[in-house]
Design a protein around this motif. Structure first.
Motif, mmCIF file in Angstrom:
data_model
loop_
_atom_site.group_PDB
_atom_site.id
_atom_site.type_symbol
_atom_site.label_atom_id
_atom_site.label_comp_id
_atom_site.label_asym_id
_atom_site.label_seq_id
_atom_site.Cartn_x
_atom_site.Cartn_y
_atom_site.Cartn_z
ATOM 1 N N PRO A 1 0.889 -1.329 -0.028
ATOM 2 C CA PRO A 1 -0.190 -0.138 -0.101
ATOM 3 C C PRO A 1 0.864 1.192 -0.269
ATOM 4 O O PRO A 1 0.548 2.314 -0.639
ATOM 5 C CB PRO A 1 -0.850 0.015 1.217
ATOM 6 C CG PRO A 1 -0.923 -1.638 1.508
ATOM 7 C CD PRO A 1 0.441 -2.095 1.132
ATOM 8 N N GLU A 2 1.967 1.283 0.747
ATOM 9 C CA GLU A 2 2.934 2.494 0.798
ATOM 10 C C GLU A 2 3.657 2.877 -0.450
ATOM 11 O O GLU A 2 4.100 3.955 -0.689
ATOM 12 C CB GLU A 2 3.816 2.634 1.999
ATOM 13 C CG GLU A 2 4.564 1.237 1.836
ATOM 14 C CD GLU A 2 4.316 0.021 2.555
ATOM 15 O OE1 GLU A 2 5.126 -0.800 2.901
ATOM 16 O OE2 GLU A 2 3.061 -0.282 2.611
ATOM 17 N N ILE A 3 3.768 1.705 -1.309
ATOM 18 C CA ILE A 3 4.205 2.078 -2.614
ATOM 19 C C ILE A 3 3.301 2.138 -3.901
ATOM 20 O O ILE A 3 3.411 3.350 -4.531
ATOM 21 C CB ILE A 3 5.462 0.756 -2.919
ATOM 22 C CG1 ILE A 3 6.369 0.734 -1.873
ATOM 23 C CG2 ILE A 3 6.052 1.033 -4.317
ATOM 24 C CD1 ILE A 3 7.364 -0.351 -1.999
ATOM 25 N N LEU A 4 2.728 1.206 -4.249
ATOM 26 C CA LEU A 4 1.794 1.357 -5.281
ATOM 27 C C LEU A 4 0.120 1.141 -4.818
ATOM 28 O O LEU A 4 -0.567 0.894 -5.699
ATOM 29 C CB LEU A 4 2.019 0.417 -6.498
ATOM 30 C CG LEU A 4 3.448 0.705 -7.249
ATOM 31 C CD1 LEU A 4 3.446 -0.852 -8.091
ATOM 32 C CD2 LEU A 4 3.333 1.807 -7.958
ATOM 33 N N GLY A 5 -0.080 1.330 -3.703
ATOM 34 C CA GLY A 5 -1.474 1.483 -3.163
ATOM 35 C C GLY A 5 -2.236 2.628 -3.844
ATOM 36 O O GLY A 5 -3.134 2.133 -4.308
ATOM 37 N N GLU A 6 -1.626 3.733 -3.936
ATOM 38 C CA GLU A 6 -2.473 4.717 -4.756
ATOM 39 C C GLU A 6 -1.553 5.529 -5.717
ATOM 40 O O GLU A 6 -0.903 6.762 -5.400
ATOM 41 C CB GLU A 6 -2.902 6.116 -3.982
ATOM 42 C CG GLU A 6 -4.009 5.480 -2.941
ATOM 43 C CD GLU A 6 -4.725 6.531 -2.208
ATOM 44 O OE1 GLU A 6 -4.103 7.612 -1.982
ATOM 45 O OE2 GLU A 6 -5.811 6.327 -1.280
ATOM 46 N N PRO A 7 -0.858 4.991 -6.885
ATOM 47 C CA PRO A 7 0.235 5.186 -7.811
ATOM 48 C C PRO A 7 -0.104 6.740 -8.277
ATOM 49 O O PRO A 7 -1.202 6.885 -8.697
ATOM 50 C CB PRO A 7 0.373 4.109 -8.701
ATOM 51 C CG PRO A 7 -1.018 3.517 -8.750
ATOM 52 C CD PRO A 7 -1.571 3.591 -7.223
ATOM 53 N N ILE A 8 0.720 7.354 -8.752
ATOM 54 C CA ILE A 8 0.806 8.534 -9.863
ATOM 55 C C ILE A 8 0.797 7.582 -11.211
ATOM 56 O O ILE A 8 1.987 7.566 -11.632
ATOM 57 C CB ILE A 8 1.656 9.495 -9.581
ATOM 58 C CG1 ILE A 8 1.753 10.036 -8.086
ATOM 59 C CG2 ILE A 8 1.469 10.627 -10.514
ATOM 60 C CD1 ILE A 8 3.044 11.001 -7.711
ATOM 61 N N ALA A 9 -0.175 7.507 -11.755
ATOM 62 C CA ALA A 9 -0.217 6.770 -12.963
ATOM 63 C C ALA A 9 -0.505 7.660 -14.032
ATOM 64 O O ALA A 9 -1.860 8.255 -13.966
ATOM 65 C CB ALA A 9 -1.029 5.463 -12.878
ATOM 66 N N THR A 10 0.120 8.036 -15.019
ATOM 67 C CA THR A 10 -0.314 9.044 -16.034
ATOM 68 C C THR A 10 -0.154 8.500 -17.517
ATOM 69 O O THR A 10 0.670 7.767 -17.899
ATOM 70 C CB THR A 10 0.785 10.214 -16.003
ATOM 71 O OG1 THR A 10 1.003 10.683 -14.686
ATOM 72 C CG2 THR A 10 0.474 11.404 -16.905
ATOM 73 N N LEU A 11 -1.169 8.649 -18.330
ATOM 74 C CA LEU A 11 -1.325 8.339 -19.685
ATOM 75 C C LEU A 11 -1.043 9.671 -20.481
ATOM 76 O O LEU A 11 -1.521 10.772 -20.225
ATOM 77 C CB LEU A 11 -2.859 7.991 -19.891
ATOM 78 C CG LEU A 11 -2.933 7.573 -21.753
ATOM 79 C CD1 LEU A 11 -2.228 6.400 -21.982
ATOM 80 C CD2 LEU A 11 -4.411 7.353 -21.651
ATOM 81 N N ARG A 12 -0.026 9.447 -21.488
ATOM 82 C CA ARG A 12 0.382 10.748 -22.171
ATOM 83 C C ARG A 12 0.269 10.361 -23.645
ATOM 84 O O ARG A 12 0.914 9.243 -24.111
ATOM 85 C CB ARG A 12 1.721 11.005 -21.734
ATOM 86 C CG ARG A 12 1.822 12.531 -22.297
ATOM 87 C CD ARG A 12 3.234 13.227 -22.116
ATOM 88 N NE ARG A 12 3.319 14.430 -22.441
ATOM 89 C CZ ARG A 12 4.570 15.157 -22.411
ATOM 90 N NH1 ARG A 12 5.664 14.558 -22.360
ATOM 91 N NH2 ARG A 12 4.464 16.669 -22.804
ATOM 92 N N LEU A 13 -0.748 10.960 -24.384
ATOM 93 C CA LEU A 13 -0.680 11.078 -25.795
ATOM 94 C C LEU A 13 0.473 11.733 -26.334
ATOM 95 O O LEU A 13 0.473 12.924 -26.058
ATOM 96 C CB LEU A 13 -2.047 11.178 -26.361
ATOM 97 C CG LEU A 13 -3.265 10.734 -25.621
ATOM 98 C CD1 LEU A 13 -4.655 11.316 -26.048
ATOM 99 C CD2 LEU A 13 -3.318 9.302 -25.520
ATOM 100 N N LEU A 14 1.103 11.259 -27.497
ATOM 101 C CA LEU A 14 2.081 12.181 -28.115
ATOM 102 C C LEU A 14 2.025 12.256 -29.540
ATOM 103 O O LEU A 14 1.728 11.111 -30.117
ATOM 104 C CB LEU A 14 3.406 11.344 -27.761
ATOM 105 C CG LEU A 14 3.923 11.701 -26.293
ATOM 106 C CD1 LEU A 14 5.121 10.538 -25.998
ATOM 107 C CD2 LEU A 14 4.384 13.153 -25.895
#
Length: 401
Positions: A241-254
């Motif tokens: 939980p302390e690592i990927l419990g609420e990850p910053i996950a970002t989709l980026r179109l290029l």
């Protein structure tokens, strides 16, 4: 072949041995290479020009020609051979071995049979093209905000300030975790309500992006489990939980415009950089452009193309994993070189929780190999890196005044 301003560009993939017989290892000699040939066009047919370029590769045309018909070999860049990690494979030890080898060698590998349908991947590319095809005035209505969500125009990002004259010749679109505005977490960077194009202008656009993003997170977490095993950790180490419990996950179109890059003049599709995050999943169209440099500290860096692979993700390690692993696993320098064709790609960046502390893993240090980096909080590190590489939003406010 591409015709532009009276110049014809040919792009060939040929055996590396044909152009580099003195390569350092047998594996090097088996690689393919991209050869870029420019032909100043006269009124001859495309077939004539193709035949002349082919003769040059075969060594049949070595004599000088007049200026109007000159053929010039402008560059030979080898194509890197990357391991393929098959997520449908039941032999987990084989996957761990292949991934570990890739992480020690280049920090790049392909992921195949990942479970995301080809139809969905193609739909996201279609929707991406639809957005970038809008007038600039429409796109600027969705200009990225302080949380780094939304549209990034040409030159917004400068990834290699020491060598770039202006910035990256690409435009992009950030989509982060969708968090309601009244949720306390919405105050965090990369979280909050996303900026979405109007359903009237781009119907089904949001649905496609959200569906792809949720499935890409699952793929990234599977890859993270294999990485954990490759580092002699428990498979679920990064799932804590302390690592990927609420990850910053970002989709980026290029979107890269149809520009021919010229490194000698500081013109790049994307400047040389290492990703700031944990791991990146990258889907590309069939236009080459991505290059990697395995030895980023070398005086004369050697760049290699990463060939597109339909339906696969190109996965690379970010600086956070390099810090976690104490440089055992590498975050490899990479860049994008335009060849005159439009190019689209879809990147999915996985980063740990905002408050996660990035510090040397217990399996990656010893008395002989003490930690090389001080601990750093994820959000602190990301904030500085984004500030270093993205334009100040006040620039756009001034331009719009």
């Amino acid at each position: 072949m591409l015709l532009s301003n009276g110049v014809v560009f040919f792009f060939f993939s040929i055996p590396f041995a044909a152009v580099a017989c003195n390569s350092e290892s047998p594996s090097d000699r088996r690689r393919s290479s991209f050869v870029v040939i420019t032909v100043k066009s006269d009124r001859r047919t495309d077939g004539d020009l193709s035949k002349r370029a082919s003769h040059l590769l075969a060594g049949e045309a070595a004599a000088c020609m007049d200026d109007a018909n000159a053929i010039e070999v402008t560059g030979v860049v080898p194509a890197s051979t990357l391991n393929r990690i098959d997520l449908s494979c039941s032999d987990i030890q084989q996957s761990v071995s292949l991934l570990k080898q890739a992480c020690l060698d280049s920090g790049f590998f392909y992921v195949i049979n990942h479970g995301i349908s080809q139809d969905l991947m193609e739909e996201v590319f279609v929707q991406s093209r639809r957005f970038f095809g809008l007038p600039l005035s429409e796109k600027m209505k969705l200009l990225r905000n302080e949380k780094h969500l939304g549209y990034t125009p040409l030159f917004d990002e400068v990834l290699d300030a020491g060598n770039q004259i202006q910035g990256d010749y690409k435009e992009g679109y950030y989509i982060g975790a969708e968090v309601p505005e009244d949720d306390p977490d919405a105050q965090r960077s990369h979280f909050g309500p996303n900026l979405w194009p109007s359903e009237d202008i781009l119907p089904r656009w949001r649905q496609a992006m959200e569906k792809f993003g949720s499935q890409a997170l699952k793929v990234a977490k599977v890859a993270a489990r294999i990485i954990a095993l490759a580092l002699d950790l428990e498979a679920d180490f990064f799932d804590k939980p302390e690592i990927l419990g609420e990850p910053i996950a970002t989709l980026r179109l290029l979107h890269y415009e149809g520009l021919v890059s010229d490194p000698s003049k500081g013109i790049y599709g994307a400047g040389a950089h290492s990703d700031f995050n944990f791991i990146t999943l990258l889907a590309t169209d069939d236009v080459p452009g991505l290059q990697i440099c395995k030895k980023k500290d070398a005086k004369s860096p050697m760049w290699e193309f990463v060939q597109p692979m339909r339906g696969a993700f190109i996965v690379n390690l970010g600086v956070m994993l390099e810090r976690w692993s104490n440089c055992i696993f590498r975050s490899t320098l990479h860049r994008v070189i335009g060849n005159g064709q439009e190019r689209y790609s879809i990147a999915y960046f996985l980063k740990p929780n905002h408050d996660c502390l990035i510090e040397c893993l217990p399996t990656c240090m010893s008395e002989e190999n003490p930690p090389k980096f001080p601990p750093v909080q994820c959000q602190t590190y990301l904030s500085q890196r984004f500030k270093d590489t993205h334009a100040d939003l006040n620039v756009y406010r001034t331009e719009g005044a």
